[in-house]
Motif scaffolding. Structure first.
Motif, PDB file in Angstrom:
ATOM      1  N   THR A 180      18.220 -23.886   4.547  1.00  3.12           N
ATOM      2  CA  THR A 180      17.097 -23.985   3.511  1.00  3.12           C
ATOM      3  C   THR A 180      17.352 -24.915   3.215  1.00  3.12           C
ATOM      4  O   THR A 180      17.702 -26.439   3.548  1.00  3.12           O
ATOM      5  CB  THR A 180      18.560 -22.976   2.012  1.00  3.12           C
ATOM      6  OG1 THR A 180      19.595 -23.970   2.139  1.00  3.12           O
ATOM      7  CG2 THR A 180      18.499 -21.230   3.023  1.00  3.12           C
ATOM      8  N   ASP A 181      15.990 -25.287   2.385  1.00  2.00           N
ATOM      9  CA  ASP A 181      16.205 -25.846   1.417  1.00  2.00           C
ATOM     10  C   ASP A 181      17.002 -26.739   0.833  1.00  2.00           C
ATOM     11  O   ASP A 181      17.592 -25.579  -0.343  1.00  2.00           O
ATOM     12  CB  ASP A 181      14.288 -26.815   0.742  1.00  2.00           C
ATOM     13  CG  ASP A 181      13.434 -26.357   1.550  1.00  2.00           C
ATOM     14  OD1 ASP A 181      13.576 -26.715   3.024  1.00  2.00           O
ATOM     15  OD2 ASP A 181      12.377 -26.412   1.309  1.00  2.00           O
ATOM     16  N   VAL A 182      17.292 -27.654   0.252  1.00  2.00           N
ATOM     17  CA  VAL A 182      18.469 -28.588  -0.531  1.00  2.00           C
ATOM     18  C   VAL A 182      17.805 -29.730  -1.480  1.00  2.00           C
ATOM     19  O   VAL A 182      17.088 -30.721  -1.166  1.00  2.00           O
ATOM     20  CB  VAL A 182      19.372 -29.206   0.250  1.00  2.00           C
ATOM     21  CG1 VAL A 182      20.162 -29.635  -1.106  1.00  2.00           C
ATOM     22  CG2 VAL A 182      19.965 -28.682   1.474  1.00  2.00           C
ATOM     23  N   ASP A 183      17.589 -28.976  -3.009  1.00  2.00           N
ATOM     24  CA  ASP A 183      17.280 -29.956  -4.052  1.00  2.00           C
ATOM     25  C   ASP A 183      18.300 -30.510  -4.974  1.00  2.00           C
ATOM     26  O   ASP A 183      18.707 -29.413  -5.641  1.00  2.00           O
ATOM     27  CB  ASP A 183      15.929 -29.048  -4.480  1.00  2.00           C
ATOM     28  CG  ASP A 183      14.729 -28.410  -4.069  1.00  2.00           C
ATOM     29  OD1 ASP A 183      14.250 -29.790  -2.961  1.00  2.00           O
ATOM     30  OD2 ASP A 183      14.088 -27.487  -4.268  1.00  2.00           O
ATOM     31  N   LEU A 184      18.309 -31.274  -4.160  1.00  2.00           N
ATOM     32  CA  LEU A 184      19.945 -31.927  -4.820  1.00  2.00           C
ATOM     33  C   LEU A 184      19.784 -33.004  -5.520  1.00  2.00           C
ATOM     34  O   LEU A 184      19.661 -33.691  -4.704  1.00  2.00           O
ATOM     35  CB  LEU A 184      21.029 -32.106  -4.076  1.00  2.00           C
ATOM     36  CG  LEU A 184      21.975 -32.147  -4.481  1.00  2.00           C
ATOM     37  CD1 LEU A 184      22.919 -31.577  -5.623  1.00  2.00           C
ATOM     38  CD2 LEU A 184      23.686 -32.104  -3.548  1.00  2.00           C
ATOM     39  N   GLY A 185      20.104 -33.167  -6.721  1.00  2.00           N
ATOM     40  CA  GLY A 185      19.540 -34.853  -7.191  1.00  2.00           C
ATOM     41  C   GLY A 185      20.917 -35.589  -6.923  1.00  2.00           C
ATOM     42  O   GLY A 185      21.947 -34.625  -6.310  1.00  2.00           O
ATOM     43  N   PRO A 186      20.375 -36.948  -7.151  1.00  2.00           N
ATOM     44  CA  PRO A 186      21.732 -37.517  -6.936  1.00  2.00           C
ATOM     45  C   PRO A 186      23.042 -37.869  -7.493  1.00  2.00           C
ATOM     46  O   PRO A 186      22.431 -37.265  -8.765  1.00  2.00           O
ATOM     47  CB  PRO A 186      20.991 -39.553  -7.611  1.00  2.00           C
ATOM     48  CG  PRO A 186      19.349 -39.480  -7.326  1.00  2.00           C
ATOM     49  CD  PRO A 186      19.351 -37.524  -7.379  1.00  2.00           C
ATOM     50  N   ALA A 199      15.976 -34.475  -8.577  1.00  2.61           N
ATOM     51  CA  ALA A 199      15.867 -32.782  -7.626  1.00  2.61           C
ATOM     52  C   ALA A 199      14.846 -33.122  -6.850  1.00  2.61           C
ATOM     53  O   ALA A 199      14.915 -33.529  -5.275  1.00  2.61           O
ATOM     54  CB  ALA A 199      16.654 -31.921  -7.627  1.00  2.61           C
ATOM     55  N   PRO A 200      14.125 -32.644  -6.996  1.00  5.14           N
ATOM     56  CA  PRO A 200      12.611 -32.321  -6.323  1.00  5.14           C
ATOM     57  C   PRO A 200      12.070 -34.078  -5.640  1.00  5.14           C
ATOM     58  O   PRO A 200      11.824 -33.735  -4.394  1.00  5.14           O
ATOM     59  CB  PRO A 200      11.050 -32.330  -7.667  1.00  5.14           C
ATOM     60  CG  PRO A 200      12.365 -31.549  -8.383  1.00  5.14           C
ATOM     61  CD  PRO A 200      13.220 -32.166  -8.317  1.00  5.14           C
ATOM     62  N   PHE A 201      12.693 -34.863  -5.905  1.00  4.29           N
ATOM     63  CA  PHE A 201      12.151 -36.434  -5.534  1.00  4.29           C
ATOM     64  C   PHE A 201      12.935 -36.545  -4.464  1.00  4.29           C
ATOM     65  O   PHE A 201      12.448 -37.554  -3.357  1.00  4.29           O
ATOM     66  CB  PHE A 201      12.071 -37.707  -7.109  1.00  4.29           C
ATOM     67  CG  PHE A 201      11.951 -38.837  -6.163  1.00  4.29           C
ATOM     68  CD1 PHE A 201      10.391 -39.742  -6.043  1.00  4.29           C
ATOM     69  CD2 PHE A 201      13.242 -39.720  -6.140  1.00  4.29           C
ATOM     70  CE1 PHE A 201      10.236 -40.650  -5.353  1.00  4.29           C
ATOM     71  CE2 PHE A 201      13.088 -41.032  -5.908  1.00  4.29           C
ATOM     72  CZ  PHE A 201      11.637 -41.494  -4.985  1.00  4.29           C
ATOM     73  N   ALA A 202      14.079 -36.259  -4.808  1.00  3.58           N
ATOM     74  CA  ALA A 202      15.045 -36.466  -3.218  1.00  3.58           C
ATOM     75  C   ALA A 202      14.665 -35.310  -2.707  1.00  3.58           C
ATOM     76  O   ALA A 202      15.155 -36.259  -1.119  1.00  3.58           O
ATOM     77  CB  ALA A 202      16.750 -36.336  -4.699  1.00  3.58           C
ATOM     78  N   ALA A 203      14.540 -34.929  -2.443  1.00  9.82           N
ATOM     79  CA  ALA A 203      14.312 -33.466  -1.978  1.00  9.82           C
ATOM     80  C   ALA A 203      13.525 -33.593  -1.022  1.00  9.82           C
ATOM     81  O   ALA A 203      13.108 -33.257   0.242  1.00  9.82           O
ATOM     82  CB  ALA A 203      14.146 -32.372  -2.102  1.00  9.82           C
TER      83      ALA A 203
END
Length: 155
Positions: A14-20, A122-126
């Motif tokens: 699955t996509d991981v939308d985890l921010g710093p 999170a979206p930027f990091a993903a």
């Protein structure tokens, strides 16, 4: 805090939308009055999805030991509902982290340790992870240094 590899999109199905993820250790003197105002601001950030509190712990350094404090046992002034924070226990803060935080405290002082995800990023990091980019350094600039530079630039 426990170092963990941040999964990339290729590591999971699955996509991981985890921010710093960052942590803070905030020291309180023995005579501090806990009015809950800081927790109210943190709750506001959580409710606006700016951050997600992953773990929150409180410790106190006694003369010869570091003692954990349950958030429900804090003598908070006011009507702040601490349920949101009482449930923030991901296991990212371990006993060794509590002991390490306790070692930097002055005797009789307490500390709040908070591990939080920067949800805003999170979206930027993903998106970066999907391109193969990786974070290779991060840090903080001391407030005093920022103020000094800004003051210098105003002259």
């Amino acid at each position: 805090m426990h170092a963990a590899d941040t999964p990339t999109d290729t590591d999971t199905d699955t996509d991981v939308d985890l921010g710093p993820v960052d942590y803070l250790v905030v020291e309180f003197p023995s005579d501090a009055r806990f009015d809950g105002s800081a927790l109210a601001h943190l709750r506001d950030l959580v409710e606006r999805d700016v951050v997600r509190v992953l773990d929150l712990a409180f410790v106190r350094r006694d003369a010869d030991a570091v003692v954990g404090i349950d958030i429900a046992d804090l003598d908070l002034d006011g009507d702040l509902d601490v349920t949101l924070f009482a449930e923030a226990a991901s296991g990212l803060i371990g006993d060794d982290d509590l002991a390490e935080a306790g070692r930097i405290l002055k005797p009789g002082h307490a500390a709040a340790i908070v591990v939080y995800e920067n949800r805003w990023a999170a979206p930027f990091a993903a998106a970066l992870r999907r391109t193969g980019a990786e974070l290779v350094a991060s840090g903080r600039i001391a407030i005093e240094d920022i103020v000094a530079v800004l003051d210098e630039n105003d002259n």
